[in-house]
Design a protein around this motif. Sequence first.
Motif, PDB file in Angstrom:
ATOM      1  N   ASN A   1       0.810  -1.225   0.000  1.00 16.35           N
ATOM      2  CA  ASN A   1       0.000   0.000   0.000  1.00 16.35           C
ATOM      3  C   ASN A   1       0.841   1.272   0.000  1.00 16.35           C
ATOM      4  N   ARG A   2       2.144   1.136  -0.132  1.00 15.68           N
ATOM      5  CA  ARG A   2       3.010   2.321  -0.132  1.00 15.68           C
ATOM      6  C   ARG A   2       3.329   2.770  -1.544  1.00 15.68           C
TER       7      ARG A   2
ATOM      8  N   ILE B   1       6.021  10.106   0.291  1.00 13.51           N
ATOM      9  CA  ILE B   1       5.659   8.723   0.579  1.00 13.51           C
ATOM     10  C   ILE B   1       4.202   8.686   1.017  1.00 13.51           C
ATOM     11  N   TYR B   2       3.377   7.929   0.293  1.00 10.54           N
ATOM     12  CA  TYR B   2       1.939   7.868   0.551  1.00 10.54           C
ATOM     13  C   TYR B   2       1.526   6.479   1.012  1.00 10.54           C
ATOM     14  N   ASP B   3       0.422   6.429   1.797  1.00 14.99           N
ATOM     15  CA  ASP B   3      -0.311   5.206   2.057  1.00 14.99           C
ATOM     16  C   ASP B   3      -1.550   5.257   1.156  1.00 14.99           C
TER      17      ASP B   3
ATOM     18  N   CYS C   1      11.091   0.684  -4.989  1.00 13.43           N
ATOM     19  CA  CYS C   1      10.912   0.188  -3.622  1.00 13.43           C
ATOM     20  C   CYS C   1      11.580  -1.174  -3.434  1.00 13.43           C
TER      21      CYS C   1
ATOM     22  N   GLU D   1       2.381  10.420   3.901  1.00 14.16           N
ATOM     23  CA  GLU D   1       2.859   9.930   5.199  1.00 14.16           C
ATOM     24  C   GLU D   1       4.132  10.661   5.604  1.00 14.16           C
TER      25      GLU D   1
ATOM     26  N   PHE E   1      11.837   3.444   5.244  1.00 11.84           N
ATOM     27  CA  PHE E   1      10.592   4.115   5.633  1.00 11.84           C
ATOM     28  C   PHE E   1      10.538   4.406   7.126  1.00 11.84           C
TER      29      PHE E   1
END
Length: 345
Positions: free
Chosen positions: A161-162, A174-176, A200, A184, A221
């Motif tokens: 989910n990243r 960096i998003y969720d 990633c 995030e 992260f």
Amino acid sequence: MSDAPGAPASAMGSGRELANPPSDGISNLRFSNHSDHLLVSSWDKTVRLYDAEANVLKGEFAHPGPVLDCCFHDDSSGFSAGADHTVRRLAFTSSKEDVLGRHDAPVRCVEYSYAAGQVITGSWDKTIKCWDPRGVSGPERTLVGTYAQPERVYSMSLVGNRLVVATAGRHVSIYDLRNMSQPEQKRESSLKYQTRCVRCFPNGTGYALSSVEGRVSMEFFDLSESAQSKKYAFKCHRKSESGRDTVYPVNAIAFHPIYGTFATGGHDGFVNVWDGTNKKRLYQYSKYASSIASLSFSKDGHLLAVASSYGYEEGEKPHEPDAIFIRGVNEVEVKPKPKALAAPQ
């Protein structure tokens, strides 16, 4: 970690060249998560689907403008990001395509999230957009959300989910995907110069970032002091002659799906394989005739696709034709060596 002598070089040549390659700069190539199908986007305004193992061109779509990125949806369908500002949905079995949506500038990146069931696109209009590909064609019915970025989007990568978004100005967001209202984390690249590629880690703990000045940084992260103490950057894709360093952009990063080691491709025409945990270069393949534009490992890691394609880093000049090579990957090239057996620093 650097391009240290002693890391073996492959004597196997470039690999097997795919027939019917694009006729202009290759922007990206990706293996399917389900087979040895390979999707390739190009400045020649096409997206091509190959069976890489059989060396067969299975389908092709022509777009109105250069195609800057592509990704799979399933084994025979995918999405493309166009310089004509469009995001397109491509079904190779039925030879049907439609416009999923649009940006206000060229679309540089496209990713499909299996976790969220969404297509994520990044554009030079300084936004990322999320789309629901199950909707009927048309932006009003497929657009899930638009999220402003600090600068033009250059590269994106997904794990679970990243979502990691790298933009001009050395910004990293960096998003969720489960809550896209705000990043995030907002970071600045630890590299001093323009970002070229972000990918990633397969284990979901961080990402690798490359730049135009021959460096790669390994980032995590987790913001704890112990996790952040593990991050580092290293020099690569450089040449030293007569006491003078020549530095090349690092255009591509690809992680091995089994071992978590990774390959980098540079404007110098070399592909290097790295063990990031033990900070060692494992392998260097024979030099390719042109700049390395993109890299992708197959789902089980037994093949590596290499795009040898001049990226106009030095402007208009004579160059070799664009080509795609499929290498068989030997375990010795990608498997980390036990620390006790690793060569001394």
